[in-house]
Design a protein around this motif. Structure first.
Motif: not given
Length: 128
Positions: A1-25
């Motif tokens: 999951r990838l969310e982009i907010f109007s202030n430029g904040k980005v949240i990425f939730d890596g679940v599978r087939r990613v190098n870094k599992i978990g939530t990253h900002e």
């Protein structure tokens, strides 16, 4: 999951087939957010289907994207695979991934066949 907010904040939730599992900002510039908004506002969201199913024979768990665009009180959801969506939708998706530099959380991952590390996002922000 990838969310982009109007202030430029980005949240990425890596679940599978990613190098870094978990939530990253992360953070992108408000100028980049504005460019993405313009691109998305110009995309004919009323034209595409809401769902582009995977082609017959493709594994049921094949990578699927749910693209949700919320802007000015309106919302549009479109689901697709990289083998089922129109070219314009794939280009829009690629533009989002490039702007956010999602490769920093996804890459490298292991190729499921050759068992070697690779990156499906080999482009760079400088080639936009």
């Amino acid at each position: 999951r990838l969310e982009i907010f109007s202030n430029g904040k980005v949240i990425f939730d890596g679940v599978r087939r990613v190098n870094k599992i978990g939530t990253h900002e992360g953070q992108i510039s408000t100028r980049d957010v504005e460019k993405l908004q313009v691109t998305m506002r110009n995309y004919p969201f009323s034209a595409p289907l809401d769902d582009y199913p995977a082609p017959t024979g493709l594994a049921a768990d094949y990578f699927r994207v749910k693209f949700v665009f919320r802007d000015q009180g309106k919302s549009k959801d479109v689901s697709f695979t990289d083998r089922s969506a129109p070219t314009g939708m794939l280009n829009l998706h690629r533009s989002v991934l490039m702007t956010v530099d999602v490769a920093r959380w996804v890459c490298p991952i292991e190729d499921l066949v050759e068992r070697k590390p690779y990156c499906p996002y080999t482009y760079s922000r400088t080639t936009q």
